[in-house]
Write a protein that holds these residues in place. Structure first.
Motif, PDB file in Angstrom:
ATOM      1  N   VAL A 202       0.968  -1.120  -0.068  1.00 37.38           N
ATOM      2  CA  VAL A 202       0.036   0.072   0.047  1.00 37.38           C
ATOM      3  C   VAL A 202       0.889   1.314   0.104  1.00 37.38           C
ATOM      4  O   VAL A 202       0.875   2.099  -0.644  1.00 37.38           O
ATOM      5  N   ALA A 203       2.004   1.305   0.746  1.00 35.95           N
ATOM      6  CA  ALA A 203       2.708   2.355   0.916  1.00 35.95           C
ATOM      7  C   ALA A 203       3.521   2.391  -0.485  1.00 35.95           C
ATOM      8  O   ALA A 203       3.445   3.424  -0.997  1.00 35.95           O
ATOM      9  N   LEU A 204       3.765   1.501  -1.080  1.00 35.97           N
ATOM     10  CA  LEU A 204       4.592   1.541  -2.415  1.00 35.97           C
ATOM     11  C   LEU A 204       3.649   2.236  -3.280  1.00 35.97           C
ATOM     12  O   LEU A 204       3.999   3.234  -4.172  1.00 35.97           O
ATOM     13  N   VAL A 205       2.236   1.674  -3.665  1.00 40.91           N
ATOM     14  CA  VAL A 205       1.267   2.293  -4.341  1.00 40.91           C
ATOM     15  C   VAL A 205       1.311   3.895  -4.084  1.00 40.91           C
ATOM     16  O   VAL A 205       1.119   4.535  -5.015  1.00 40.91           O
ATOM     17  N   ILE A 255      12.939   3.177  -5.136  1.00 41.24           N
ATOM     18  CA  ILE A 255      12.712   1.856  -5.899  1.00 41.24           C
ATOM     19  C   ILE A 255      13.985   1.174  -5.553  1.00 41.24           C
ATOM     20  O   ILE A 255      13.885  -0.008  -5.167  1.00 41.24           O
ATOM     21  N   VAL A 256      15.204   1.744  -5.019  1.00 39.19           N
ATOM     22  CA  VAL A 256      16.173   0.956  -4.681  1.00 39.19           C
ATOM     23  C   VAL A 256      15.889   0.373  -3.306  1.00 39.19           C
ATOM     24  O   VAL A 256      16.274  -0.787  -2.929  1.00 39.19           O
ATOM     25  N   LEU A 268       7.502  -4.336 -12.443  1.00 46.32           N
ATOM     26  CA  LEU A 268       6.316  -4.621 -13.156  1.00 46.32           C
ATOM     27  C   LEU A 268       5.247  -3.559 -13.369  1.00 46.32           C
ATOM     28  O   LEU A 268       4.900  -2.921 -14.259  1.00 46.32           O
ATOM     29  N   LEU A 269       5.042  -2.895 -11.903  1.00 46.61           N
ATOM     30  CA  LEU A 269       4.243  -1.931 -11.784  1.00 46.61           C
ATOM     31  C   LEU A 269       4.593  -0.700 -12.606  1.00 46.61           C
ATOM     32  O   LEU A 269       4.182   0.114 -13.274  1.00 46.61           O
ATOM     33  N   GLY A 309      14.025   2.686 -17.804  1.00 46.73           N
ATOM     34  CA  GLY A 309      15.429   2.015 -17.266  1.00 46.73           C
ATOM     35  C   GLY A 309      15.408   1.922 -15.958  1.00 46.73           C
ATOM     36  O   GLY A 309      16.005   0.729 -15.488  1.00 46.73           O
ATOM     37  N   PHE A 310      14.666   2.569 -15.055  1.00 44.27           N
ATOM     38  CA  PHE A 310      14.303   2.183 -13.622  1.00 44.27           C
ATOM     39  C   PHE A 310      13.665   0.966 -13.677  1.00 44.27           C
ATOM     40  O   PHE A 310      13.902  -0.039 -12.630  1.00 44.27           O
ATOM     41  N   ALA A 311      12.643   0.401 -14.454  1.00 40.52           N
ATOM     42  CA  ALA A 311      12.057  -0.491 -14.132  1.00 40.52           C
ATOM     43  C   ALA A 311      12.904  -1.923 -14.540  1.00 40.52           C
ATOM     44  O   ALA A 311      12.651  -2.972 -14.014  1.00 40.52           O
TER      45      ALA A 311
END
Lengths: 485, 141
Positions: A202-205, A255-256, A268-269, A309-311
């Motif tokens: 949830v926090a990530l979203v 992301i890291v 994927l998101l 690139g990040f994905a």
């Protein structure tokens, strides 16, 4: 451990210098526009040199909340250089705006936030720095008070930005409660121990949504086109070329942190978001008649490109950084070119570009180079970033291959509308006469726009012809200091 | 077909009915009341989180439905304060200070943001005579 010694303070000198310069600019007399410009440009140049001298330092100060390493120095030098280009070009713009001092002071304060972002190793520092950037730039679209669309641009930028901040902070509060730490490294370690938990998701979203707003990824992109179109062009260059890039750096840090546990899911998101962003941005840009709005939508599409690139991760992040630099240079240069067209022909619609190749050959040539670089045509820098993202993605296979394919197809699609502008410039006769260059005191000739435009194009060509040097620096900085902390 | 229906009855519906029956037969109003009172009068982390979640949702709905700039800013403020309640509650629960520090900084950030937002609103009001955000739609497409 938490005290700050004098030697450590030296590492903070670039930031302190910007703060002092912003105050000095506000203390200048109201009429001293050129002086304010000189202080801002010179200060940014001095700052750039100071940051460069920190290359190779690897240290944590303020109890681990602030890191000075090659990654931070690389990002700082990049953003300072881009901001310097923008400030150099803004001279003729501020000569006729109502409050020139505030414009430069706000730019410098935003740069202060952007310098703190890559160094911060703590959510508190990160969020405060990022909010400093956001809050100072909310009013930039209003720099030209008689611009009828400035108010709407500022309003939309403010609402989306404040809403995004609220999402980010709520997501961060959940993350803090669950991991029990504000430090990025400790947070990643705690996450590795706790494992995947729905609350972390949830926090990530929430965080992805918040930073998606700031990066202008697609479901959250509605403000970008309006703000970029409604703001005066030099401001748009700063918003799209410098502040938006700061959001990418923050997103990379988050992301890291998440990559320890949620690596496939987060990728994927982000990958789906980026694929949708590229496609929607390009399709919306295709049907625009206003070239400024077209470039604004293409900025949205390029935000998707950078996110790919990040994905993908790994060496593709180097590609992302090259593309961040490439797109920032192109956006700054392109919006200055649009400002010249706007001032000399009275607008930036498609018909204003007809016959520009005959009327202003130099400007048309530069604009053509920029548009080709936007589209990713090989010898220019816009190509190398995409190339460095596609190659690792193809190497990984699986759904990354689909992502790479979408990126390549979108580049081809984007060339359609860039080529349309080039065709208007060279293949059609002019319909609208050039306005005479008004060289009086109120409206200078636009020489500073030309200077910034050509500097950016020269950098674009130089990096494009010698990409090795840039990619080596990027990869050494990224892999030595950022990824394994 | 019949077998499938039989299986559904056997494995899903009948156990469910049995569970409901068990729950009903063991239902104790006094016990439930006691638990409810306990929950209402003994504040725990859950209460703060629920309050924050409610505030956040109200703010989110406000941002989505309100069209007046001031109401929008108030809604965003509610969302920020929800985050603040979370920070302070977690900080108290974990026995750390960093969450409280964050809350103080968020208060300052929110104040700065509101100041800028109201300035933009004042500019728009002087220029257009309205702060209804739906009135600003010259940029589209």
């Amino acid at each position: 451990m938490n005290s700050l010694t004098l030697e450590q303070l030296i590492m903070l000198l670039p930031e302190l210098l910007l703060l002092v310069l912003a105050v000095i600019i506000m203390l200048l007399p109201e009429r001293a526009r050129t002086m304010a410009w000189l202080v801002a440009a010179g200060g940014l140049a001095a700052d750039l040199l100071m940051c460069l001298s920190l290359w190779g330092v690897n240290d944590y100060i303020m109890g681990g909340a602030y890191a000075v390493n090659n990654f931070a120095v690389l990002v700082k030098v990049m953003l300072l250089g881009l901001a310097m280009l923008n400030v150099i070009g803004s001279h003729d713009f501020t000569a006729r705006v109502y409050r020139a001092r505030e414009y430069y002071a706000l730019l410098l304060m935003a740069m202060l936030g952007l310098l703190i972002i890559p160094s911060s190793m703590d959510f508190i520092t990160l969020v405060v720095a990022f909010e400093l950037v956001s809050i100072t730039t909310y009013v930039l679209p209003l720099a030209e008070l008689n611009n009828p669309q400035g108010g709407e641009a500022a309003l939309k930028y403010f609402i989306s930005g404040a809403f995004a901040s609220a999402l980010i902070l709520y997501g961060l509060s959940l993350l803090y409660g669950f991991t029990g730490t504000m430090n990025l490294q400790n947070c990643a370690q705690a996450m590795a121990i706790l494992g995947a938990h729905p609350l972390l998701l949830v926090a990530l979203v929430l965080l992805l949504a918040g930073f998606g707003y700031k990066m202008a990824l697609v479901p959250f992109h509605w403000w970008a086109a309006d703000t970029y179109t409604g703001s005066p062009s030099p401001t748009t260059g700063f918003l799209s070329g410098v502040t938006q890039k700061g959001a990418f750096v923050v997103a990379l840090k988050i992301i890291v942190v998440y990559s320890a546990v949620f690596a496939p899911l987060a990728a994927l998101l982000l990958g789906v978001l980026c694929a949708v962003t590229m496609t929607v941005g390009n399709v919306l840009a295709l049907k625009q008649k206003d070239v400024k709005r077209m470039i604004a939508y293409s900025s949205v599409a390029h935000a998707g490109n950078i996110g790919v690139g990040f994905a993908v991760g790994g060496t593709a992040i180097v590609g992302s950084f090259v593309h961040i630099l490439a797109h920032a240079l192109m956006a700054i240069a392109c919006f200055f070119a649009l400002q010249i067209v706007f001032e000399r022909k009275g607008g930036t619609m498609m018909q204003h570009f007809r016959g520009l190749g005959k009327q202003m050959p130099g400007l048309a040539a530069a604009l053509m180079l920029l548009l080709l670089s936007f589209g990713g045509v090989p010898p220019l820098l816009g190509f190398w970033g995409k190339m460095l993202m596609v190659v690792p993605a193809v190497g990984l296979g699986g759904w990354y291959l689909v992502l790479a394919l979408i990126l390549v197809l979108n580049s081809a699609l984007s060339l359609v509308y860039y080529a349309a502008v080039i065709r208007e410039m060279y293949m059609r006769p002019a319909e609208i006469e050039l306005l005479p260059p008004a060289a009086d005191k109120v409206k200078p000739s636009g020489r500073s726009y030309q200077l910034a435009l050509w500097l950016s194009v020269a950098l674009l060509l130089a990096f494009g012809l010698l990409p090795n040097w840039l990619t080596e620096i990027c990869s050494s900085a990224l892999f030595n200091s950022m990824l394994p902390w | 077909m019949l077998e499938t229906i039989e299986r559904i009855f056997d494995r899903v519906l009948l156990p469910c009915l049995a569970a409901v029956g068990d729950w009903l037969s063991n239902f104790d109003l006094a016990e439930m009341f006691r638990q409810g009172v306990y929950f209402a009068f003994h504040l725990s982390l859950t209460h703060y989180l629920l309050l924050a979640a409610a505030l956040f949702t109200i703010g989110l709905l406000g941002v989505m439905t309100r069209r007046n700039l001031i109401a929008l800013i108030i809604s965003i403020e509610l969302m920020l304060n929800a985050a603040n309640i979370n920070f302070v509650a977690f900080s108290q629960y974990l026995g750390q200070s960093s969450g409280s520090v964050m809350a103080v900084l968020v208060l300052a950030l929110a104040a700065a943001e509101v100041a800028v937002g109201l300035a933009i609103g004042l500019y728009l009001y002087r220029r257009n005579g309205t702060i209804d955000v739906e009135q600003f739609h010259t940029l589209r497409g």
